[in-house]
Design a protein around this motif. Structure first.
Motif, short mmCIF file in Angstrom:
data_model
loop_
_atom_site.label_atom_id
_atom_site.label_comp_id
_atom_site.label_asym_id
_atom_site.label_seq_id
_atom_site.Cartn_x
_atom_site.Cartn_y
_atom_site.Cartn_z
N PRO A 15 -8.75 15.78 -5.18
CA PRO A 15 -9.19 14.67 -4.33
C PRO A 15 -8.36 13.50 -4.20
O PRO A 15 -8.00 12.89 -3.12
CB PRO A 15 -10.68 14.43 -4.63
N PRO A 16 -7.83 12.88 -5.26
CA PRO A 16 -6.78 11.73 -5.15
C PRO A 16 -5.80 11.85 -4.25
O PRO A 16 -5.18 11.06 -3.85
CB PRO A 16 -6.36 11.57 -6.66
N LEU A 17 -5.16 13.26 -4.01
CA LEU A 17 -4.09 13.36 -3.17
C LEU A 17 -4.38 13.31 -1.70
O LEU A 17 -3.57 13.45 -0.94
CB LEU A 17 -3.59 14.97 -3.41
N ARG A 18 -5.76 12.99 -1.38
CA ARG A 18 -6.19 13.21 -0.06
C ARG A 18 -6.02 11.68 0.49
O ARG A 18 -6.38 11.40 1.76
CB ARG A 18 -7.42 13.48 0.26
N ARG A 19 -5.82 10.77 -0.17
CA ARG A 19 -5.82 8.93 0.20
C ARG A 19 -4.67 9.10 0.95
O ARG A 19 -3.47 9.44 0.94
CB ARG A 19 -5.63 8.34 -1.25
N SER A 20 -4.81 7.97 1.86
CA SER A 20 -3.73 7.55 2.84
C SER A 20 -3.56 5.97 2.63
O SER A 20 -4.35 5.44 1.82
CB SER A 20 -4.40 7.72 4.19
N VAL A 21 -2.35 5.54 3.25
CA VAL A 21 -2.00 4.19 3.28
C VAL A 21 -3.36 3.56 3.84
O VAL A 21 -3.60 2.31 3.36
CB VAL A 21 -0.95 3.87 4.10
N ALA A 22 -4.06 3.81 4.93
CA ALA A 22 -5.14 3.20 5.52
C ALA A 22 -6.29 3.21 4.39
O ALA A 22 -7.04 2.11 4.53
CB ALA A 22 -5.64 4.13 6.85
N ASP A 23 -6.56 4.29 3.77
CA ASP A 23 -7.60 4.21 2.75
C ASP A 23 -7.51 3.01 1.70
O ASP A 23 -8.15 2.28 1.34
CB ASP A 23 -7.70 5.44 2.22
N LEU A 67 0.71 4.10 -3.10
CA LEU A 67 0.63 5.26 -2.59
C LEU A 67 1.67 6.40 -2.91
O LEU A 67 1.37 7.52 -3.56
CB LEU A 67 0.32 5.74 -1.09
N ALA A 68 3.00 5.99 -2.85
CA ALA A 68 3.85 6.88 -3.31
C ALA A 68 3.89 7.16 -4.67
O ALA A 68 3.97 8.18 -5.41
CB ALA A 68 5.18 6.14 -2.83
N ILE A 69 3.57 5.98 -5.82
CA ILE A 69 3.44 6.61 -6.96
C ILE A 69 2.03 7.29 -7.53
O ILE A 69 2.14 8.20 -7.99
CB ILE A 69 3.33 5.19 -7.95
N GLN A 70 1.00 7.05 -6.60
CA GLN A 70 -0.10 7.81 -6.79
C GLN A 70 0.29 9.30 -6.45
O GLN A 70 -0.25 10.18 -7.06
CB GLN A 70 -1.33 7.23 -5.80
N LEU A 71 0.91 9.39 -5.14
CA LEU A 71 0.89 10.82 -4.77
C LEU A 71 1.96 11.55 -5.79
O LEU A 71 1.63 12.71 -6.39
CB LEU A 71 1.77 10.97 -3.50
N ALA A 72 2.71 10.89 -6.53
CA ALA A 72 3.83 11.72 -7.31
C ALA A 72 3.18 11.65 -8.71
O ALA A 72 3.00 12.94 -9.18
CB ALA A 72 5.07 10.68 -7.82
N ALA A 73 2.44 10.95 -9.46
CA ALA A 73 1.61 11.08 -10.43
C ALA A 73 0.40 11.95 -10.09
O ALA A 73 0.09 12.82 -11.10
CB ALA A 73 1.00 9.53 -10.78
N ALA A 99 0.78 -1.26 0.01
CA ALA A 99 -0.20 0.08 -0.05
C ALA A 99 0.81 1.32 0.03
O ALA A 99 0.55 2.23 -0.62
CB ALA A 99 -1.06 0.01 1.09
N GLU A 100 1.91 1.16 0.67
CA GLU A 100 2.89 2.52 0.74
C GLU A 100 3.50 2.56 -0.53
O GLU A 100 3.53 3.85 -0.95
CB GLU A 100 3.88 2.09 1.86
#
Length: 169
Positions: free
Chosen positions: A52-60, A32-38, A28-29
């Motif tokens: 909104p996609p930048l608000r996701r967390s590992v727990a999400d 998330l790292a790729i999602q945040l960068a992209a 998940a980490e």
């Protein structure tokens, strides 16, 4: 040594697509790292501060009902796609398709979409993206996605695209 201008370019390393267990924290980490960068890059492209996609967390990610597939070059995760069922039988929503910025324009997104179509040949696919995201729109167009509708989320105009199931599936 400087390559000769007519010399063939070295081929991109092959991409291997495999299912991801997003419930495992390290996976998940990585997703998330790729999602945040992209998504940071996409937000800039679309000219929006609140994305909104930048608000996701590992727990999400760990709690989501999505199915994830990852694109690997060697041991490195360079892209991921997530799909989830909709309320309509035979329909899947591509909820996320991201490629690490350093791996963009090298076939990773194409490989991820091709694998989805292979894995789910009888499904109709839906996806939404920003109207100003020309690279994503071009990718989906190559896979015969067509525009269904447009809507605003705040100041961001989104386009919803659909790819009907493969003929004969």
């Amino acid at each position: 040594m400087i390559p000769h201008p007519g010399a063939a370019r070295e081929a991109e390393p092959s991409v291997v697509i495999q299912p991801l267990n997003h419930r495992e924290r390290p996976t998940a980490e990585s997703i998330l790292a790729i999602q945040l960068a992209a998504y940071t890059q996409e937000a800039k492209l679309l000219g929006v501060a609140d994305f909104p996609p930048l608000r996701r967390s590992v727990a999400d990610l760990q709690a989501s009902s999505e199915r994830f597939f990852g694109a690997y070059r060697g041991d490195a995760l360079v892209g991921a796609v997530a799909v989830e069922s909709t309320e309509t039988l035979g329909e899947l929503c591509i909820s996320s398709l991201v490629v690490a910025p350093a791996a963009q324009r090298s076939g990773v997104g194409t490989a991820l979409l091709r694998e989805l179509l292979r894995q789910f040949p009888t499904q109709t696919f839906l996806v939404s993206t920003g109207v100003g995201n020309a690279p994503a729109l071009a990718l989906y167009e190559r896979f015969r996605f067509v525009e269904l509708s447009r809507r605003f989320v705040g100041t961001l105009e989104l386009v919803e695209l659909c790819r009907p199931r493969s003929p004969g599936a």
